[in-house]
Design an enzyme around this catalytic site. Structure first.
Site, short mmCIF file in Angstrom:
data_model
loop_
_atom_site.label_atom_id
_atom_site.label_comp_id
_atom_site.label_asym_id
_atom_site.label_seq_id
_atom_site.Cartn_x
_atom_site.Cartn_y
_atom_site.Cartn_z
N ASP A 67 0.81 -1.22 0.00
CA ASP A 67 0.00 0.00 0.00
C ASP A 67 0.84 1.26 0.00
O ASP A 67 2.07 1.21 0.14
CB ASP A 67 -0.97 -0.01 1.19
CG ASP A 67 -0.30 -0.41 2.51
OD1 ASP A 67 0.94 -0.40 2.57
OD2 ASP A 67 -1.01 -0.71 3.47
N ASP A 141 -7.75 -2.12 14.22
CA ASP A 141 -9.14 -2.48 13.86
C ASP A 141 -9.19 -3.74 12.99
O ASP A 141 -10.21 -4.03 12.38
CB ASP A 141 -9.82 -1.30 13.14
CG ASP A 141 -9.09 -0.88 11.87
OD1 ASP A 141 -8.08 -1.53 11.49
OD2 ASP A 141 -9.51 0.10 11.23
N HIS A 143 -7.40 -4.33 10.27
CA HIS A 143 -7.15 -4.19 8.82
C HIS A 143 -5.81 -4.82 8.42
O HIS A 143 -4.85 -4.83 9.19
CB HIS A 143 -7.26 -2.74 8.35
CG HIS A 143 -6.16 -1.82 8.76
ND1 HIS A 143 -6.37 -0.70 9.53
CD2 HIS A 143 -4.83 -1.81 8.49
CE1 HIS A 143 -5.24 -0.05 9.71
NE2 HIS A 143 -4.27 -0.72 9.08
N GLU A 148 -9.71 -1.49 5.29
CA GLU A 148 -10.42 -1.08 6.51
C GLU A 148 -11.70 -1.89 6.69
O GLU A 148 -12.18 -2.52 5.74
CB GLU A 148 -10.76 0.41 6.40
CG GLU A 148 -9.54 1.33 6.32
CD GLU A 148 -8.86 1.55 7.67
OE1 GLU A 148 -8.89 0.65 8.53
OE2 GLU A 148 -8.27 2.64 7.84
C1 GLP Z 1 -0.66 0.64 8.47
C2 GLP Z 1 -0.27 -0.26 7.30
C3 GLP Z 1 -0.50 -1.72 7.62
C4 GLP Z 1 0.12 -2.05 8.97
C5 GLP Z 1 -0.50 -1.20 10.04
C6 GLP Z 1 0.05 -1.50 11.43
O1 GLP Z 1 -2.03 0.83 8.55
N1 GLP Z 1 -0.98 0.07 6.11
O2 GLP Z 1 0.04 -2.52 6.60
O3 GLP Z 1 -0.06 -3.41 9.25
O4 GLP Z 1 -0.22 0.16 9.72
O5 GLP Z 1 1.21 -0.76 11.66
P1 GLP Z 1 2.20 -1.00 12.85
O6 GLP Z 1 2.98 -2.23 12.49
O7 GLP Z 1 3.06 0.22 12.89
O8 GLP Z 1 1.39 -1.20 14.07
#
Ligand code: GLP
Length: 250
Positions: A67, A141, A143, A148
């Site tokens: 992404d 959440d 995702h 989402e």
């Molecule tokens: C973002 C990314 C996800 C990731 C999430 C959690 O939303 N798009 O791919 O899994 O953050 O991030 P973190 O690993 O910093 O908790």
């Protein structure tokens, strides 16, 4: 689903790096699906260490990131392209042309619309024969990538509006919450499910409820990680905090 629980983040990171290294040993031209966020950083550090100390080579590998934020140019300090350059690509031997991160700055010289780009990204993945191993984090959440709650579980690469919860969670990387982009481009849940092998990493109490929902509740688009219940080769690597709400202790 295969669920492995470790004591701490370092062990989670080493175990994830070991899975990637094994795939590369078996198939040096493997196609890897990569993730951003703070969770995979330890795994990337371990892969870099193994590249420098153990000659683990990425020279024939191809990568596709999940992404990117919409509205950020590739060199923006918070763009996921820049994150990947700094935290992995510039420190290993992967040829730049083998790395793919969705564009968040369309229209640009190559693409006139996000629709065109989304089709292109899907076809580029297909052209390689598909993703051999996909690494995932998880949002608080539930995702995966930026899919989402409410995203169809058969979705393909598309543009999404980020939820307030995700904007709040990710504000720590920006100067203020107002600087967090409101939209992103993301591989769809259906795209992710086509990876032959999936490894989801989660650490910390903040992820415990999302992990419980993904594993122990019925599959639902309200927790897009729950779609992994349908995938034939998914491993979740957790620390005790992320696993703390599971009924059945691992
Ligand atoms: C973002 C990314 C996800 C990731 C999430 C959690 O939303 N798009 O791919 O899994 O953050 O991030 P973190 O690993 O910093 O908790």
């Amino acid at each position: 689903m295969n669920i492995i629980v470790f004591d701490d983040y370092e062990q989670v990171s080493r175990a994830a790096a070991e899975i990637f290294a094994k795939v590369l040993a078996r198939k040096p031209n493997a196609v890897l699906g990569l993730a951003t966020g703070s969770t995979p950083l330890g795994m990337y550090r371990e892969l870099i260490r193994r590249h420098k100390k153990e000659q683990l080579s990425f020279a024939r590998m191809t990568t596709f990131n999940l992404d990117e934020y919409i509205g950020l140019t590739p060199d923006h300090p918070q763009s996921y392209r820049r994150f990947m350059q700094e935290n992995l690509f510039s420190q290993i031997d992967i040829p730049p042309e083998n790395t793919h991160v969705p564009f968040g700055n369309i229209p640009n010289e190559q693409f006139d619309s996000y629709d065109t780009f989304c089709d292109y990204y899907e076809s580029e993945i297909a052209k390689t024969g598909g993703i051999d191993v996909q690494i995932l984090g998880i949002g608080s959440d539930g995702h995966i990538a930026f899919n989402e709650p409410g995203t169809p579980l058969d979705s393909r690469t598309h543009v999404v509006a980020l939820t307030e919860q995700t904007i709040r969670d990710n504000a720590r990387f920006f100067e203020s919450i107002h600087d967090v982009p409101r939209q992103a481009i993301t591989m769809g849940v259906g795209t992710i499910l086509e990876a032959r092998k999936i490894v989801l990493l989660a650490t910390g109490k903040n992820k415990a409820e999302a992990i419980r929902g993904a594993i122990e509740e019925q599959m639902t688009d309200q927790n897009t990680a729950s779609a992994l219940q349908n995938h034939p080769d998914t491993t979740m690597i957790l620390d005790h905090a992320a696993a703390s709400l599971l009924r059945q202790k691992k």
